[in-house]
Design an enzyme around this catalytic site. Sequence first.
Site, PDB file in Angstrom:
ATOM      1  N   HIS A  10     -19.054 -27.797  38.555  1.00  0.00           N
ATOM      2  CA  HIS A  10     -18.000 -27.221  37.704  1.00  0.00           C
ATOM      3  C   HIS A  10     -17.255 -26.168  38.541  1.00  0.00           C
ATOM      4  CE1 HIS A  10     -15.717 -26.335  34.286  1.00  0.00           C
ATOM      5  NE2 HIS A  10     -16.624 -25.882  33.445  1.00  0.00           N
TER       6      HIS A  10
ATOM      7  N   GLN B 120     -14.842 -23.439  36.857  1.00  0.00           N
ATOM      8  CA  GLN B 120     -15.527 -22.359  36.143  1.00  0.00           C
ATOM      9  C   GLN B 120     -16.056 -21.322  37.128  1.00  0.00           C
ATOM     10  OE1 GLN B 120     -16.110 -21.922  32.663  1.00  0.00           O
ATOM     11  NE2 GLN B 120     -16.682 -19.900  33.392  1.00  0.00           N
TER      12      GLN B 120
ATOM     13  N   ARG C  35     -10.349 -18.162  33.383  1.00  0.00           N
ATOM     14  CA  ARG C  35     -10.118 -19.595  33.621  1.00  0.00           C
ATOM     15  C   ARG C  35      -8.615 -19.831  33.801  1.00  0.00           C
ATOM     16  NH1 ARG C  35     -13.841 -23.482  32.196  1.00  0.00           N
ATOM     17  NH2 ARG C  35     -12.368 -24.803  33.338  1.00  0.00           N
TER      18      ARG C  35
ATOM     19  N   ASP D 241     -26.807 -20.936  31.279  1.00  0.00           N
ATOM     20  CA  ASP D 241     -25.973 -21.996  30.712  1.00  0.00           C
ATOM     21  C   ASP D 241     -26.826 -22.717  29.668  1.00  0.00           C
ATOM     22  OD1 ASP D 241     -23.884 -23.779  30.296  1.00  0.00           O
ATOM     23  OD2 ASP D 241     -24.205 -24.909  32.138  1.00  0.00           O
TER      24      ASP D 241
ATOM     25  N   ARG E   3     -12.181 -34.367  33.602  1.00  0.00           N
ATOM     26  CA  ARG E   3     -13.541 -33.954  33.203  1.00  0.00           C
ATOM     27  C   ARG E   3     -14.293 -35.229  32.866  1.00  0.00           C
ATOM     28  NH1 ARG E   3     -15.499 -29.292  29.138  1.00  0.00           N
ATOM     29  NH2 ARG E   3     -15.201 -28.202  31.102  1.00  0.00           N
TER      30      ARG E   3
ATOM     31  N   CYS F 217     -20.708 -19.471  31.121  1.00  0.00           N
ATOM     32  CA  CYS F 217     -19.434 -20.207  31.148  1.00  0.00           C
ATOM     33  C   CYS F 217     -18.903 -20.488  29.752  1.00  0.00           C
ATOM     34  CB  CYS F 217     -19.597 -21.496  31.941  1.00  0.00           C
ATOM     35  SG  CYS F 217     -20.781 -22.669  31.233  1.00  0.00           S
TER      36      CYS F 217
END
Length: 319
Positions: free
Chosen positions: A143, A146, A301, A233, A116, A273
């Site tokens: 991402h 996700q 996830r 988000d 990440r 997310c």
Amino acid sequence: MDITNYSPKGRIQNKHLLTLKDYSREEIYEILSLALKTKKEYKSGIKNDELSGKTLAMIFMKSSTRTRLSFEMAMRQTGGGAIFLNANDTQLGRNESISDTAKVISRMGIDGIMIRTYGQNDVEELAACGSVPVVNGLTDLYHPCQVLADLLTAYEHFGKLAGLKLAYLGDGNNMAHSYMIAGAKLGMDVNIVCPKEYAPLSEITEYAKSLGSVKITSDIRAGVDGADIVCTDVFFSMGQAKDPKKEALLTPYQVNAALMKKTGKSSSVFMHCLPAHRGEEVTADVIDGRQSLVFEEAENRLHAQKAVLLLLLGENRIK
Ligand code: CP
Ligand code: NVA
């Protein structure tokens, strides 16, 4: 075709998961099919040791709750292990290069790397300079992990993906980019509903538009009308400073009860997310209400990441 009539092969061609740009519709189905299978097996108490003896190195240059937990638990639940490398405690945090880090990690008996970080180029460099599979656990641009979990959640809820209409509201960020690419590949209608100042990057938008049905609009009513999935988000992604001007421009795109009604469908769902900021991009009544699937997404996830790891690190992988 949808996952329902896809016959899984148990393997994929890709060595890495850097962006869903590199994955075909069938390869995304492959991951989702395996996630559905392993989730069912896990819930029935069936043990899986397919990654026995394998170790995943997890490099975090940004914070995480879900990504760290899901990758670490996915490794444990398949008989393997994970090593957490926090940037501040490694030499990466003191500017050791990505290429030297990749070469060192590849010589330690590590079987895969999840990273990440900020730049997509760093993830790509890690993959190019090391000899083990690399998974993008979030960059400023994408991402993918996700979005795989979100597709799994949507499929479980609706029983299909092709033909679903997804409206993403707010900042045209890494989540928006990954939704556009994956949604277009899978035959979903993706609307990014945002102020023009915070639209997704134009080259990613053009690429996604070339794959399928993607629209960028600042017209909330038109963008949300008929949506099966409404998602959003944070206004400020990791690494971005709070900016009152940005907040003012994004506030009209807040997902609240009145906005959910604009879909015209009582069956529409809300996705995020996480982490979320109640009162900013979404109101508490929506995220904690009957239409919200946010904790299903978080749980998925684990299953989506497990499928990715099994396909990239498992013995069936095409070498
Ligand atoms: N959604 C997500 O990636 O969560 P974390 O930042 O907690 O990993
Ligand atoms: N867009 C957010 C997603 C967090 C999971 C960020 O990059 O911070």
